[in-house]
Design a protein around this motif. Structure first.
Motif, mmCIF file in Angstrom:
data_model
loop_
_atom_site.group_PDB
_atom_site.id
_atom_site.type_symbol
_atom_site.label_atom_id
_atom_site.label_comp_id
_atom_site.label_asym_id
_atom_site.label_seq_id
_atom_site.Cartn_x
_atom_site.Cartn_y
_atom_site.Cartn_z
ATOM 1 N N GLY A 61 52.049 59.144 40.848
ATOM 2 C CA GLY A 61 52.613 58.571 39.632
ATOM 3 C C GLY A 61 52.305 59.312 38.345
ATOM 4 O O GLY A 61 52.725 58.897 37.269
ATOM 5 N N HIS A 62 51.598 60.417 38.431
ATOM 6 C CA HIS A 62 51.284 61.178 37.215
ATOM 7 C C HIS A 62 52.519 61.934 36.733
ATOM 8 O O HIS A 62 53.182 62.615 37.507
ATOM 9 C CB HIS A 62 50.142 62.149 37.490
ATOM 10 C CG HIS A 62 49.801 63.010 36.323
ATOM 11 N ND1 HIS A 62 49.244 62.491 35.169
ATOM 12 C CD2 HIS A 62 49.947 64.333 36.113
ATOM 13 C CE1 HIS A 62 49.066 63.483 34.298
ATOM 14 N NE2 HIS A 62 49.482 64.609 34.850
ATOM 15 N N LYS A 63 52.804 61.804 35.434
ATOM 16 C CA LYS A 63 54.035 62.406 34.902
ATOM 17 C C LYS A 63 53.819 63.775 34.251
ATOM 18 O O LYS A 63 54.721 64.584 34.172
ATOM 19 C CB LYS A 63 54.662 61.479 33.851
ATOM 20 C CG LYS A 63 54.963 60.090 34.372
ATOM 21 C CD LYS A 63 56.258 60.068 35.192
ATOM 22 C CE LYS A 63 56.597 58.657 35.603
ATOM 23 N NZ LYS A 63 56.683 58.504 37.066
ATOM 24 N N TYR A 77 42.536 61.607 36.956
ATOM 25 C CA TYR A 77 43.853 60.993 36.743
ATOM 26 C C TYR A 77 43.728 59.500 37.036
ATOM 27 O O TYR A 77 43.414 59.117 38.164
ATOM 28 C CB TYR A 77 44.895 61.613 37.686
ATOM 29 C CG TYR A 77 45.095 63.092 37.470
ATOM 30 C CD1 TYR A 77 46.002 63.558 36.530
ATOM 31 C CD2 TYR A 77 44.357 64.010 38.192
ATOM 32 C CE1 TYR A 77 46.179 64.914 36.321
ATOM 33 C CE2 TYR A 77 44.519 65.370 37.986
ATOM 34 C CZ TYR A 77 45.429 65.816 37.052
ATOM 35 O OH TYR A 77 45.591 67.166 36.846
ATOM 36 N N GLU A 78 43.955 58.694 36.017
ATOM 37 C CA GLU A 78 43.922 57.238 36.195
ATOM 38 C C GLU A 78 45.325 56.786 36.569
ATOM 39 O O GLU A 78 46.234 56.807 35.734
ATOM 40 C CB GLU A 78 43.485 56.557 34.886
ATOM 41 C CG GLU A 78 42.070 56.885 34.453
ATOM 42 C CD GLU A 78 40.999 56.212 35.315
ATOM 43 O OE1 GLU A 78 41.317 55.206 36.000
ATOM 44 O OE2 GLU A 78 39.853 56.704 35.307
ATOM 45 N N LEU A 79 45.510 56.419 37.824
ATOM 46 C CA LEU A 79 46.834 56.059 38.326
ATOM 47 C C LEU A 79 46.720 54.736 39.087
ATOM 48 O O LEU A 79 46.772 54.712 40.310
ATOM 49 C CB LEU A 79 47.364 57.170 39.236
ATOM 50 C CG LEU A 79 47.463 58.559 38.584
ATOM 51 C CD1 LEU A 79 47.658 59.647 39.616
ATOM 52 C CD2 LEU A 79 48.588 58.571 37.560
ATOM 53 N N ARG A 83 42.358 56.109 41.390
ATOM 54 C CA ARG A 83 41.835 57.169 40.528
ATOM 55 C C ARG A 83 41.805 58.433 41.378
ATOM 56 O O ARG A 83 41.297 58.423 42.497
ATOM 57 C CB ARG A 83 40.429 56.833 40.035
ATOM 58 C CG ARG A 83 40.430 55.645 39.078
ATOM 59 C CD ARG A 83 39.085 55.440 38.426
ATOM 60 N NE ARG A 83 38.117 54.997 39.395
ATOM 61 C CZ ARG A 83 36.789 55.174 39.261
ATOM 62 N NH1 ARG A 83 36.300 55.808 38.209
ATOM 63 N NH2 ARG A 83 35.983 54.727 40.186
#
Ligand code: ADP
Ligand code: MG
Length: 161
Positions: A61-63, A77-79, A83
């Motif tokens: 989900g990281h953009k 990355y907090e997703l 994490r």
């Protein structure tokens, strides 16, 4: 399934296998409850370790960009609910540096850790679920997944399907 090997013909194929790994993990966790993942990434410089991690992180989900944490050692990355921690330990001078970073907090049920140059952190890292070896084959790459836990064996079975 203990081992799985693929030829990755181009960069896109490397991104895609990282993407697929994330999707398979998400399905397994949806079905069986929370489970973190520790991945050791082996291979020479330029073998594609960061490229694969980019595919994984984006699928979670990281953009934005996924840059190599060469100097920072780790990129978080907090997703939610995950994490993801991407380590590049190439420049780690001594494993004890990891203690100062609070490395132990990174190995939880909600955490996926992708660790480049894990041998530099020997003794202080959690044991891996999965070893990924990446190697040059001409212009292309060969990737080998090696399951190091029962959970990873399941993961490879789904990855192969
Ligand atoms: P590492 O993190 O292992 O040092 P990177 O992922 O940063 O490697 O860089 C890999 C390089 O190889 C990038 O330039 C990328 O475009 C390229 N690459 C990645 N996968 C493939 C592939 N399957 N075939 C050819 N080139 C690839
Ligand atoms: Mg890298």
């Amino acid at each position: 399934m203990k081992e799985l090997e693929y030829l990755l013909v181009d960069e896109e194929a490397t991104v895609e296998i990282g993407h697929k790994l994330a999707k398979v993990l998400q399905i397994m966790v949806d079905e069986n409850g929370p489970k973190g993942l520790v991945v050791y990434l082996n291979g020479d410089l330029g073998a594609g370790k960061t490229t694969l991690t980019r595919g994984f992180v984006r699928a979670m989900g990281h953009k934005g960009n996924v840059k190599s944490p060469t100097y920072t050692l780790v990129e978080p990355y907090e997703l939610p609910p995950w994490r993801v921690f991407h380590f590049d330990l190439y420049r780690l001078s001594e494993p004890e540096e990891l203690e100062y970073m609070g490395i132990r907090d990174y190995f939880n049920q909600d955490c996926c850790c992708f660790i480049e140059w894990p041998e530099k952190g020997a003794g202080l890292l959690a044991k891996q679920d999965l070893t990924i070896n990446m190697a040059y084959q001409g212009e292309q790459r060969v990737i080998t997944f090696i399951a190091e836990s029962a959970f990873a064996e399941q993961l490879l079975l789904s990855l192969h399907a």
